[in-house]
Design a protein around this motif. Structure first.
Motif, PDB file in Angstrom:
ATOM      1  N   THR A 181      -8.177  39.892 -21.697  1.00 22.41           N
ATOM      2  CA  THR A 181      -6.817  39.624 -21.221  1.00 22.41           C
ATOM      3  C   THR A 181      -6.123  38.547 -22.062  1.00 22.41           C
ATOM      4  O   THR A 181      -6.740  37.853 -22.860  1.00 22.41           O
ATOM      5  N   PHE A 182      -4.845  38.488 -21.805  1.00 23.93           N
ATOM      6  CA  PHE A 182      -3.946  37.528 -22.433  1.00 23.93           C
ATOM      7  C   PHE A 182      -4.461  36.093 -22.269  1.00 23.93           C
ATOM      8  O   PHE A 182      -4.484  35.307 -23.213  1.00 23.93           O
ATOM      9  N   TRP A 183      -4.889  35.787 -21.057  1.00 24.79           N
ATOM     10  CA  TRP A 183      -5.305  34.416 -20.726  1.00 24.79           C
ATOM     11  C   TRP A 183      -6.603  34.061 -21.415  1.00 24.79           C
ATOM     12  O   TRP A 183      -6.829  32.913 -21.795  1.00 24.79           O
ATOM     13  N   GLN A 184      -7.452  35.071 -21.596  1.00 26.21           N
ATOM     14  CA  GLN A 184      -8.717  34.817 -22.290  1.00 26.21           C
ATOM     15  C   GLN A 184      -8.473  34.571 -23.778  1.00 26.21           C
ATOM     16  O   GLN A 184      -9.175  33.797 -24.411  1.00 26.21           O
ATOM     17  N   ARG A 185      -7.464  35.229 -24.325  1.00 30.23           N
ATOM     18  CA  ARG A 185      -7.124  35.033 -25.746  1.00 30.23           C
ATOM     19  C   ARG A 185      -6.756  33.571 -26.017  1.00 30.23           C
ATOM     20  O   ARG A 185      -7.171  33.000 -27.025  1.00 30.23           O
ATOM     21  N   ALA A 186      -5.991  33.008 -25.105  1.00 34.40           N
ATOM     22  CA  ALA A 186      -5.597  31.602 -25.280  1.00 34.40           C
ATOM     23  C   ALA A 186      -6.827  30.700 -25.207  1.00 34.40           C
ATOM     24  O   ALA A 186      -6.943  29.729 -25.960  1.00 34.40           O
ATOM     25  N   GLN A 187      -7.767  31.057 -24.334  1.00 30.05           N
ATOM     26  CA  GLN A 187      -8.970  30.235 -24.177  1.00 30.05           C
ATOM     27  C   GLN A 187      -9.880  30.283 -25.408  1.00 30.05           C
ATOM     28  O   GLN A 187     -10.621  29.346 -25.668  1.00 30.05           O
ATOM     29  N   VAL A 188      -9.812  31.401 -26.160  1.00 27.60           N
ATOM     30  CA  VAL A 188     -10.636  31.516 -27.373  1.00 27.60           C
ATOM     31  C   VAL A 188     -10.347  30.334 -28.296  1.00 27.60           C
ATOM     32  O   VAL A 188     -11.259  29.676 -28.811  1.00 27.60           O
TER      33      VAL A 188
ATOM     34  N   ASN B 193      -4.340  35.392 -31.095  1.00 26.17           N
ATOM     35  CA  ASN B 193      -4.867  34.419 -30.124  1.00 26.17           C
ATOM     36  C   ASN B 193      -4.201  33.058 -30.310  1.00 26.17           C
ATOM     37  O   ASN B 193      -3.894  32.357 -29.339  1.00 26.17           O
ATOM     38  N   PHE B 194      -3.987  32.698 -31.570  1.00 22.87           N
ATOM     39  CA  PHE B 194      -3.389  31.396 -31.876  1.00 22.87           C
ATOM     40  C   PHE B 194      -1.940  31.340 -31.391  1.00 22.87           C
ATOM     41  O   PHE B 194      -1.499  30.326 -30.845  1.00 22.87           O
ATOM     42  N   ILE B 195      -1.228  32.443 -31.585  1.00 25.80           N
ATOM     43  CA  ILE B 195       0.169  32.496 -31.127  1.00 25.80           C
ATOM     44  C   ILE B 195       0.219  32.348 -29.608  1.00 25.80           C
ATOM     45  O   ILE B 195       1.021  31.593 -29.068  1.00 25.80           O
ATOM     46  N   VAL B 196      -0.695  33.079 -28.949  1.00 28.47           N
ATOM     47  CA  VAL B 196      -0.753  32.996 -27.480  1.00 28.47           C
ATOM     48  C   VAL B 196      -1.049  31.560 -27.063  1.00 28.47           C
ATOM     49  O   VAL B 196      -0.411  31.005 -26.165  1.00 28.47           O
ATOM     50  N   TYR B 197      -2.004  30.946 -27.755  1.00 37.53           N
ATOM     51  CA  TYR B 197      -2.398  29.570 -27.420  1.00 37.53           C
ATOM     52  C   TYR B 197      -1.230  28.600 -27.605  1.00 37.53           C
ATOM     53  O   TYR B 197      -0.945  27.781 -26.734  1.00 37.53           O
ATOM     54  N   LEU B 198      -0.547  28.734 -28.741  1.00 39.08           N
ATOM     55  CA  LEU B 198       0.529  27.779 -29.061  1.00 39.08           C
ATOM     56  C   LEU B 198       1.751  27.912 -28.163  1.00 39.08           C
ATOM     57  O   LEU B 198       2.389  26.929 -27.814  1.00 39.08           O
ATOM     58  N   PHE B 199       2.065  29.152 -27.795  1.00 38.62           N
ATOM     59  CA  PHE B 199       3.313  29.346 -27.055  1.00 38.62           C
ATOM     60  C   PHE B 199       3.134  29.560 -25.556  1.00 38.62           C
ATOM     61  O   PHE B 199       4.029  29.264 -24.784  1.00 38.62           O
ATOM     62  N   ILE B 200       2.002  30.091 -25.160  1.00 33.49           N
ATOM     63  CA  ILE B 200       1.807  30.379 -23.736  1.00 33.49           C
ATOM     64  C   ILE B 200       1.061  29.238 -23.039  1.00 33.49           C
ATOM     65  O   ILE B 200       1.398  28.835 -21.926  1.00 33.49           O
ATOM     66  N   TYR B 201       0.089  28.696 -23.731  1.00 32.26           N
ATOM     67  CA  TYR B 201      -0.735  27.672 -23.104  1.00 32.26           C
ATOM     68  C   TYR B 201       0.060  26.441 -22.658  1.00 32.26           C
ATOM     69  O   TYR B 201      -0.152  25.938 -21.558  1.00 32.26           O
ATOM     70  N   PRO B 202       0.989  25.977 -23.509  1.00 38.16           N
ATOM     71  CA  PRO B 202       1.763  24.806 -23.066  1.00 38.16           C
ATOM     72  C   PRO B 202       2.573  25.069 -21.792  1.00 38.16           C
ATOM     73  O   PRO B 202       2.984  24.137 -21.115  1.00 38.16           O
ATOM     74  N   LEU B 203       2.806  26.341 -21.485  1.00 41.75           N
ATOM     75  CA  LEU B 203       3.540  26.649 -20.251  1.00 41.75           C
ATOM     76  C   LEU B 203       2.607  26.641 -19.044  1.00 41.75           C
ATOM     77  O   LEU B 203       3.019  26.356 -17.924  1.00 41.75           O
ATOM     78  N   VAL B 204       1.349  26.988 -19.280  1.00 42.74           N
ATOM     79  CA  VAL B 204       0.390  27.113 -18.173  1.00 42.74           C
ATOM     80  C   VAL B 204      -0.359  25.800 -17.920  1.00 42.74           C
ATOM     81  O   VAL B 204      -0.553  25.398 -16.773  1.00 42.74           O
TER      82      VAL B 204
END
Lengths: 250, 429
Positions: free
Chosen positions: B177-184, B388-399
């Motif tokens: 999932t999307f959320w797991q990608r950020a955790q990678v 994964n990096f894009i997800v981490y950089l842009f989604i993680y700061p929101l969560v």
């Protein structure tokens, strides 16, 4: 437990170096920006002086080709100054200096422009709008008013809008306030259209109503050319061509 | 003017926070790279005949689906079979856990089944510790699997008598999932941080998925405690307080599973952060206390600073965004149906921001990129990472702010920590 304090110290020195470098890089580019604003200001000063000299020499034939297109440059300078103010802060000394310089240029252009317009008195004479906002007081409508004026300038390129910080510590600005009876207690934003002061926010429709019909007729006649021109250019490029050829021949 | 006052309030903290976050990164980079030679020595100093006996503790509640894979990963380790014992610690499961274990026991007599009625990971672990007779104790989450060489690599560190425990190198598997990608990416960065912490004996936490202890750690310091459901962190604090050295085996890979939903992620992180804050509060005498080495002077204080830094940064960003929305709404209504020109007519480099905050952010992101590339080198992770990096950089700061706010709020109001049985499923640190 053993602590190697040199690690803390070395890291601190490196951090300070990076921190200072970042400040230096930021200042370096900010200086470049300030210099570019200064340079535009200098160009405007020369253009205004040139207009004034032309006027005083009484050698002009009241065709618009005899005058420099200052308003567009003033608009550009104002936009850049607003941006620099946002980045560096209103308290910044260089911003304050540029604001004073900008205000003086506007006042000078206003006076020279009015003189020329009065003398030449043709149908398509420029319309002058003075917009005053306070920097030290709360003015919830001022941002909105600036946007409306920018839009108005797009619709009527002949319009000459001059923006002043009413709290600026500059004698001519304070004199302008006295002329139009603007006090600290007045309701801001304040607009002066055709020598008449209006207090409080005016939307686009209200503002259009305040403008003289001559401007609207002139603009609608020139609709095609207005659309083709950029928002900042207020007069044709022929003016600068004419002046350049004049300068070269001299 | 109201916005200006809020801005001024935030600006008071802006530069100290930027400086501290930069200092943290520099300190960690310095520790890591000054330890590079030692890292190479650790990798080369290999004694193929050094095999201390080890008991694997696997606590779990209703983990029937994972048991077989996890135990198989232990059975296939490059490690002498007679040196390994496996304790499955059943924390009152209601699924087919017992049947699966019985089946595995029939084929491998090294597997022991221990049932613990009292809920909580710490209770299950303590039930297992009572029966340990080996030199080492390896704690492994049931949803985590080991690399074939993980234990072999980990054991090498215990040649040094001063090393009392060991943290592993965690990576995420089964990323869907999307959320797991950020955790990678988050796990990858933590590989670097962990190595940097361990290089100055300041290990922050023993990771739940795979950590190895000398048995005498528990004999001398006592068993696990509930510790606000952050038993791994609390045990780390106790070890740091006692001056025990904790190493990091950066080549002892363990593959674990991250929460696959936003809800699961928030729930897990709220527990971690709240556990961190509660345990730090319980041990506040260690904060800035040089008696506890770099852990007291750096790890704990920066952990607290980090929580408040993120809360600050998020509040600042939210306020700025609200300002922007407010101004745009105002402009929109000011012009009626006239839409403002959002895209400039032509590119003008003058309008590229050179704000100090922006320049500092570029510096901080550059350091983060160095950390990322280095961590990738350590893990030998060959998976594509750009998305994964894009997800981490842009989604993680929101969560991330959500769980930080919730955890901090719960910590401040001391709301009852509801350790329901279901939570036991994600007992990780």
């Amino acid at each position: 437990m053993k602590i190697d304090y040199s690690r803390y110290l070395i890291s601190f020195i490196i951090t300070i170096s990076i921190f200072v470098t970042a400040f230096y890089v930021s200042n370096f580019f900010n200086d470049k920006k300030i210099n570019s604003i200064n340079s535009i200001g200098d160009n405007i000063a020369i253009d205004i002086l040139s207009n004034e000299t032309q006027f005083l020499l009484k050698e002009i034939s009241c065709t618009e080709d005899n005058f420099n297109p200052v308003a567009g440059q003033i608009g550009e300078l104002g936009d850049r100054l607003t941006y620099a103010e946002g980045e560096l802060g209103n308290d910044n000394n260089r911003v304050q200096y540029l604001k004073k310089y900008y205000s003086l240029l506007q006042i000078k252009d206003y006076i020279v422009g009015k003189k020329i317009a009065d003398k030449c008195g043709k149908a398509k004479k420029p319309i002058f709008v003075i917009y005053m906002y306070p920097s030290k007081l709360d003015c919830p409508d001022c941002g909105k008013q600036a946007v409306v004026l920018a839009e108005l300038r797009k619709i009527y390129p002949e319009l000459r809008v001059y923006t002043f910080d009413s709290d600026l510590d500059l004698m001519p600005v304070q004199t302008l306030k006295t002329i139009y009876d603007i006090k600290a207690t007045s309701t801001f934003p304040i607009l002066v259209v055709e020598d008449k002061a209006y207090y409080g926010y005016k939307d686009l429709t209200e503002l259009k109503k305040l403008l003289p019909d001559t401007l609207k007729i002139a603009t609608s006649t020139d609709a095609t050319s207005t659309q083709a021109s950029t928002t900042k250019a207020t007069t044709s490029s022929n003016i600068s061509k004419y002046l350049k050829s004049n300068t070269n021949s001299n | 003017m109201m916005f200006a006052n809020i801005d001024r309030f935030f600006e008071i903290f802006l530069y100290p926070f930027i400086f501290l976050s930069l200092y943290f990164q520099v300190f960690m980079l310095y520790n890591f790279f000054s330890n590079k030679k030692k890292m190479k020595e650790e990798e080369d100093d290999f004694h193929p005949d050094f095999f201390p006996s080890v008991t694997f503790l696997l606590p779990g509640w209703n983990e029937g689906v994972h048991i077989k894979t996890t135990i198989e990963s232990i059975q296939t380790l490059d490690y002498p079979k007679d040196k390994i014992t496996i304790f499955y610690l059943d924390n009152n499961s209601s699924d087919n856990t017992k049947e699966i274990i019985e089946d595995l026991q029939s084929k491998d007599n090294r597997i022991k089944y221990i049932f613990e009625l009292k809920q909580g990971k710490h209770n299950a672990m303590n039930a297992g510790l009572e029966h340990v007779n080996t030199e080492l104790v390896a704690c492994l989450d049931v949803d985590s699997t080991l690399d074939k060489r993980a234990m072999l690599v980990a054991a090498q560190y215990f040649k040094d008598d001063q090393i009392m425990a060991l943290a592993s190198c965690m990576q995420l598997r089964d990323v869907k999932t999307f959320w797991q990608r950020a955790q990678v990416i988050e796990y990858l960065l933590s590989v670097f941080w962990r190595k940097a912490y361990s290089s100055v004996d300041a290990m922050q936490v023993m990771p739940g998925p795979f950590s190895v202890f000398r048995k005498r750690v528990f004999e001398e310091l006592g068993n696990y405690k509930k510790a606000h459901n952050a038993e791994d962190f609390e045990m780390t604090i106790r070890m740091q307080r006692a001056g025990y050295r904790i190493a990091n085996a950066h080549k002892a890979y363990v593959y674990t599973v991250g929460p696959d939903t936003l809800r699961g992620l928030i729930k897990q992180r709220v527990r971690w952060i709240r556990g961190f804050l509660e345990n730090t509060w319980d041990n506040k005498d260690m904060l800035f206390n040089k008696k506890y080495g770099n852990f007291g002077l750096f790890t704990l204080p920066f952990g607290v600073i980090f929580v408040f830094y993120v809360l600050y940064a998020v509040s600042f960003t939210v306020i700025r965004t609200l300002q922007l929305i407010y101004i745009n709404i105002q402009n929109y209504f000011a012009l009626g149906w006239h839409m403002p020109n959002i895209i400039p007519e032509q590119f003008d480099p003058f309008y590229i921001t050179t704000d100090i905050l922006f320049v500092q952010s570029i510096f901080i992101l550059t350091i983060l990129a160095i950390v990322f590339v280095t961590a990738k080198g350590i893990t030998e992770d060959k998976r594509p990472f750009v998305f994964n990096f894009i997800v981490y950089l842009f989604i993680y700061p929101l969560v991330a702010p959500v769980f930080l706010f919730v955890a901090t709020w719960k910590f401040l109001v001391k709301s009852e920590n509801k350790w329901v049985l279901q939570d036991n499923k994600v007992v990780k640190s």
